[in-house]
Design an enzyme around this catalytic site. Structure first.
Site, PDB file in Angstrom:
ATOM      1  N   GLY A   1       0.800  -1.223   0.000  1.00 38.64           N
ATOM      2  CA  GLY A   1       0.000   0.000   0.000  1.00 38.64           C
ATOM      3  C   GLY A   1       0.829   1.268   0.000  1.00 38.64           C
ATOM      4  O   GLY A   1       0.373   2.303   0.467  1.00 38.64           O
TER       5      GLY A   1
ATOM      6  N   LEU B   1       3.966   1.272  -4.684  1.00 36.58           N
ATOM      7  CA  LEU B   1       5.004   0.582  -5.460  1.00 36.58           C
ATOM      8  C   LEU B   1       4.467  -0.711  -6.067  1.00 36.58           C
ATOM      9  O   LEU B   1       5.215  -1.581  -6.470  1.00 36.58           O
ATOM     10  CB  LEU B   1       6.222   0.291  -4.580  1.00 36.58           C
ATOM     11  CG  LEU B   1       6.898   1.527  -3.994  1.00 36.58           C
ATOM     12  CD1 LEU B   1       8.065   1.127  -3.097  1.00 36.58           C
ATOM     13  CD2 LEU B   1       7.394   2.447  -5.096  1.00 36.58           C
ATOM     14  N   SER B   2       3.137  -0.812  -6.056  1.00 35.44           N
ATOM     15  CA  SER B   2       2.485  -1.885  -6.787  1.00 35.44           C
ATOM     16  C   SER B   2       2.663  -3.268  -6.181  1.00 35.44           C
ATOM     17  O   SER B   2       2.859  -4.255  -6.894  1.00 35.44           O
ATOM     18  CB  SER B   2       2.987  -1.868  -8.235  1.00 35.44           C
ATOM     19  OG  SER B   2       2.185  -2.666  -9.001  1.00 35.44           O
TER      20      SER B   2
ATOM     21  N   ASP C   1       0.312  -1.053 -13.746  1.00 34.89           N
ATOM     22  CA  ASP C   1       1.166  -1.830 -12.830  1.00 34.89           C
ATOM     23  C   ASP C   1       1.432  -3.222 -13.382  1.00 34.89           C
ATOM     24  O   ASP C   1       2.570  -3.691 -13.439  1.00 34.89           O
ATOM     25  CB  ASP C   1       0.504  -1.949 -11.457  1.00 34.89           C
ATOM     26  CG  ASP C   1       0.356  -0.602 -10.791  1.00 34.89           C
ATOM     27  OD1 ASP C   1       0.860   0.388 -11.345  1.00 34.89           O
ATOM     28  OD2 ASP C   1      -0.272  -0.543  -9.722  1.00 34.89           O
TER      29      ASP C   1
HETATM   30  P1  ADP Z   1       0.177  -0.944  -3.737  1.00 28.23           P
HETATM   31  O1  ADP Z   1      -0.183  -1.846  -4.869  1.00 28.23           O
HETATM   32  O2  ADP Z   1       0.574   0.411  -4.186  1.00 28.23           O
HETATM   33  O3  ADP Z   1       1.186  -1.533  -2.800  1.00 28.23           O
HETATM   34  P2  ADP Z   1      -2.597  -1.389  -3.075  1.00 28.23           P
HETATM   35  O4  ADP Z   1      -3.505  -0.761  -2.088  1.00 28.23           O
HETATM   36  O5  ADP Z   1      -2.981  -1.400  -4.507  1.00 28.23           O
HETATM   37  O6  ADP Z   1      -1.158  -0.726  -2.874  1.00 28.23           O
HETATM   38  O7  ADP Z   1      -2.363  -2.903  -2.669  1.00 28.23           O
HETATM   39  C1  ADP Z   1      -2.015  -3.246  -1.349  1.00 28.23           C
HETATM   40  C2  ADP Z   1      -2.846  -4.424  -0.920  1.00 28.23           C
HETATM   41  O8  ADP Z   1      -2.499  -5.575  -1.719  1.00 28.23           O
HETATM   42  C3  ADP Z   1      -2.549  -4.841   0.499  1.00 28.23           C
HETATM   43  O9  ADP Z   1      -3.333  -4.125   1.424  1.00 28.23           O
HETATM   44  C4  ADP Z   1      -2.912  -6.323   0.466  1.00 28.23           C
HETATM   45  O10 ADP Z   1      -4.317  -6.491   0.580  1.00 28.23           O
HETATM   46  C5  ADP Z   1      -2.507  -6.745  -0.937  1.00 28.23           C
HETATM   47  N1  ADP Z   1      -1.138  -7.289  -0.953  1.00 28.23           N
HETATM   48  C6  ADP Z   1      -0.092  -6.856  -1.674  1.00 28.23           C
HETATM   49  N2  ADP Z   1       1.009  -7.606  -1.472  1.00 28.23           N
HETATM   50  C7  ADP Z   1       0.655  -8.564  -0.584  1.00 28.23           C
HETATM   51  C8  ADP Z   1       1.350  -9.652   0.037  1.00 28.23           C
HETATM   52  N3  ADP Z   1       2.623  -9.891  -0.199  1.00 28.23           N
HETATM   53  N4  ADP Z   1       0.641 -10.404   0.893  1.00 28.23           N
HETATM   54  C9  ADP Z   1      -0.661 -10.196   1.144  1.00 28.23           C
HETATM   55  N5  ADP Z   1      -1.360  -9.172   0.594  1.00 28.23           N
HETATM   56  C10 ADP Z   1      -0.715  -8.363  -0.260  1.00 28.23           C
HETATM   57 MG    MG Z   2      -1.797  -1.623  -6.163  1.00 30.15          MG
END
Ligand code: ADP
Ligand code: MG
Length: 389
Positions: A124, A127-128, A174
């Site tokens: 979140g 950085l995707s 992304d």
């Molecule tokens: P960003 O993609 O910029 O990091 P987003 O809000 O689009 O932010 O995505 C973040 C969400 O994706 C997290 O809150 C979680 O629900 C999910 N997520 C991403 N990576 C993981 C991971 N490694 N394990 C579990 N959930 C993940």
């Molecule tokens: Mg995202």
């Protein structure tokens, strides 16, 4: 590259058998050089991959169940491949279910699998991490099933998964970047035609990502409302007889002629999208000419537009951008990602990046008392399966 030690240990605990022989998927993170809130308006973006990774390992099961564990959230979920439906409330596992469901909708028969996920990408933070998770799961499930989906289609499939299951109306940037950007290159992506140009990043350009320490929550948050506003603006312009399909088609004369009809808020949303598309084209030239100061100036203009016209900044991001721009050797800074928190991207000379990063951290800490997480951008290969770690 070998798998991180903590992941190797977890894999043994998880029951993945011999970690050295495991199926491993490695997906980078994405840093968007410029082109913010442009993708879902069919516009242009200029993202690159960087060497922060989501790792996934998977082993087949003899039933039609997916058991997925994420180290990052410290949770395990189990679901059936038959009859997958979006959950009633948001959870990280929706991204995983979505990818499995979309693959099956393509007619691919998946096998059950035990999947273990770990990621170096802050969740979140713009950085995707979400697209990285989707692609890691998609590549793992495809690999186990012995199937392939062409790269652009796989990016679209992961986007649909995020939209339908996680409820985030994200664009294609992304997923496309993580799947298609060559190492050491940014991609100029036309989000309408999905035409891609690989743009080499000059080695003297350094990029620093600094997290302001505030996390957004996109699904019930503001990204969807900005996307809705963009759709509403297009509807008003179409009603007024303009032949446009999305804000990508907007021109300055059309925008100005419709200023009253749009009202102040939608006018400013449109102005951001219009000027951002122009900035992306200028940024390509700055990369091609190796002009750090030109790119820095574009970063500053982009940030001002996101803050004033698109209104997706927050106090912490403002403090961080000021701290970064006050640091010696920074040519410009801007917030990255959806907004309301997350990271700031700064440009400097690559040789100076370590020193500049330190100064940004110190400046931010002296104003806010916060120790910021940082990452210096490093070239990375696109999402791929590494069969042996
Ligand atoms: P960003 O993609 O910029 O990091 P987003 O809000 O689009 O932010 O995505 C973040 C969400 O994706 C997290 O809150 C979680 O629900 C999910 N997520 C991403 N990576 C993981 C991971 N490694 N394990 C579990 N959930 C993940
Ligand atoms: Mg995202």
């Amino acid at each position: 590259m070998s798998m991180p030690a903590k992941f190797r240990a977890a894999l043994h605990d998880f029951g993945g058998g011999n970690a050295d022989g495991a199926l491993l998927v490695k997906v980078p993170a994405r840093v968007n050089i410029i082109g913010e809130h442009a993708d879902y308006n069919d516009g242009f973006v200029l993202p690159m991959s960087t060497a922060l990774f989501t790792w996934a390992t998977a082993s087949p099961r003899d039933d039609r169940k997916i058991r997925v564990t994420s180290h990052n959230v410290g949770a395990t979920c189990l679901f059936e491949l038959d009859g997958i439906q979006p959950g009633e409330s948001f959870s990280w596992v929706e991204y995983v279910k979505g990818v499995a469901a979309e693959l099956e909708d393509l007619g691919i028969v998946l096998c059950g699998a035990d999947i273990l996920i770990d990621s170096d990408i802050p969740l979140g933070a713009g950085l995707s991490s979400s697209a990285s998770l989707e692609l890691a799961v998609a590549k793992a499930l495809l690999s186990i099933a012995g199937e392939r989906v062409p790269e652009p289609d796989l990016a679209k499939l992961c986007q649909r998964a995020e939209q339908r299951y996680a409820g985030v109306q994200c664009g294609i940037m992304d997923q496309y970047t993580l799947n298609c950007a060559k190492e050491g290159h940014a991609i100029l992506l036309d989000c309408r035609s999905l035409e891609v140009a690989q743009i080499p990043i000059p080695s003297e350009m350094g990029f620093i990502v600094t997290d302001c320490g505030v996390k957004h929550r996109l699904p019930d948050g503001q990204l969807n409302s900005r996307a809705d506003e963009c759709v509403a603006a297009v509807e008003i312009l179409v009603r007024d007889g303009q032949e446009i399909e999305s804000l990508r088609d907007l021109r300055t004369d059309i925008l100005e002629a419709n200023r009253t009809a749009l009202g102040d808020v939608l006018y400013r949303r449109c102005r951001h999208v219009l000027t951002e598309n122009e900035r992306v084209q200028s940024a390509v030239q700055a990369l091609e000419n190796g002009e750090l100061q030109d790119l820095g100036t574009l970063f500053d203009a982009c940030h001002a537009s996101l803050r004033d016209d698109f209104e997706v900044s927050c106090d912490e991001l403002e403090a961080l951008v000021s701290a970064a721009n006050a640091s010696t050797g920074v040519f410009g800074s801007r917030m990255v990602g959806g907004g309301f928190g997350g990271c700031v991207l700064s440009i400097c000379r690559s040789d100076d990046a370590t020193e500049v990063a330190k100064e940004i951290r110190a400046n931010y800490a002296s104003v806010t008392g916060k120790e910021a997480w940082q990452h210096i951008v490093e070239p990375a290969k696109p999402a791929r399966v590494i069969s042996r770690a």
